[in-house]
Design an enzyme around this catalytic site. Structure first.
Site, PDB file in Angstrom:
ATOM      1  N   HIS A 100       0.815  -1.206   0.000  1.00 21.30           N
ATOM      2  CA  HIS A 100       0.000   0.000   0.000  1.00 21.30           C
ATOM      3  C   HIS A 100       0.857   1.268   0.000  1.00 21.30           C
ATOM      4  O   HIS A 100       1.953   1.280   0.553  1.00 21.30           O
ATOM      5  CB  HIS A 100      -0.915   0.019   1.227  1.00 21.30           C
ATOM      6  N   TYR A 102      -0.378   0.742  13.630  1.00 23.06           N
ATOM      7  CA  TYR A 102       0.256   1.692  12.725  1.00 23.06           C
ATOM      8  C   TYR A 102      -0.039   3.112  13.209  1.00 23.06           C
ATOM      9  O   TYR A 102      -1.199   3.499  13.289  1.00 23.06           O
ATOM     10  CB  TYR A 102      -0.310   1.618  11.307  1.00 23.06           C
ATOM     11  N   ASP A 109      -6.290  -6.189  -2.964  1.00 19.62           N
ATOM     12  CA  ASP A 109      -4.847  -6.374  -3.079  1.00 19.62           C
ATOM     13  C   ASP A 109      -4.496  -7.363  -4.189  1.00 19.62           C
ATOM     14  O   ASP A 109      -3.510  -7.190  -4.911  1.00 19.62           O
ATOM     15  CB  ASP A 109      -4.257  -6.847  -1.752  1.00 19.62           C
ATOM     16  N   LYS A 148       4.212   5.895   8.108  1.00 21.70           N
ATOM     17  CA  LYS A 148       3.704   4.941   9.089  1.00 21.70           C
ATOM     18  C   LYS A 148       4.824   4.521  10.034  1.00 21.70           C
ATOM     19  O   LYS A 148       5.973   4.399   9.623  1.00 21.70           O
ATOM     20  CB  LYS A 148       3.167   3.681   8.394  1.00 21.70           C
TER      21      LYS A 148
END
Length: 199
Positions: free
Chosen positions: A60, A130, A167, A70
């Site tokens: 991502h 995250y 995905d 992140k």
């Protein structure tokens, strides 16, 4: 904070204090990240995912600017975390690096804006946290297929990858490059400098 081979990715191994009661550690320190990266995360959102063994999330990334940095930790279980350089024009474009994050080492991984990120759950269940610099913005979030053969990420061969439909349908790195989906290294560096100047 130790830099990985890809510029903009750092791994933090905390000191874990243990006694008969259990353990204590500092998972994240803004000062340490600021010293390494040049700025701390402007915390906008905290995400948590729970994945069963073999779940593969990613790769991502978000449009830059502003992108989404992140700081990833594995609260329970274990994951194989991967950072992919998808910044067009970067000296390490198309390269990737993996780091094992687990409940024993308690390591954390910082992934700068413009880098691709994903992971596979290695344990029966893995809980991942995250810290994010920007909130989720659906129109600006994208993906690269984590099983892209040209990318060739070395996922564990003893696990059957379990991907979301989104995905699994994500483009390859080459397809994303050809359609202009990827951020440029120049734009990312300019944004990093802007963040550092603001710190």
């Amino acid at each position: 904070m130790e830099p990985l081979s890809i510029d903009g990715a750092w791994c933090h191994t905390p000191r874990v204090h243990t006694d008969p009661r259990g353990a204590f550690l500092e998972t994240y320190r803004a000062h340490d990240l600021r010293e390494a990266v040049g700025h701390a995360i402007d915390l906008a959102q905290v995400n948590c995912s729970v994945s069963r063994r073999g779940v593969l999330r990613g790769i991502h990334f978000a449009d830059v600017p502003p992108g989404q940095a992140k700081y990833v930790t594995c609260l329970s279980g274990a994951i194989l975390d991967v950072v992919v350089d998808i910044r067009v024009g970067s000296p390490t474009f198309g390269q990737w690096e993996t780091v094992r994050l687990d409940e024993e080492s308690r390591r954390g991984l910082y992934v700068a804006e413009g880098l691709g990120h994903g992971f596979m759950a290695l344990s029966e269940q893995a809980t991942v946290s995250y810290l994010c610099s920007e909130p989720y913005a659906p129109g600006h979030e994208h993906g690269i297929n984590p099983l892209d053969p040209d990318l060739g990420i070395d996922w564990p061969t003893d696990l059957t990858p379990l991907l979301s439909e989104k995905d699994a349908a994500a483009p390859t790195l080459k397809e994303a490059l050809e359609t202009g989906l990827l951020p440029t290294y120049e734009a990312c560096v300019a944004y990093y400098q802007k963040l550092a100047a603001r710190a």
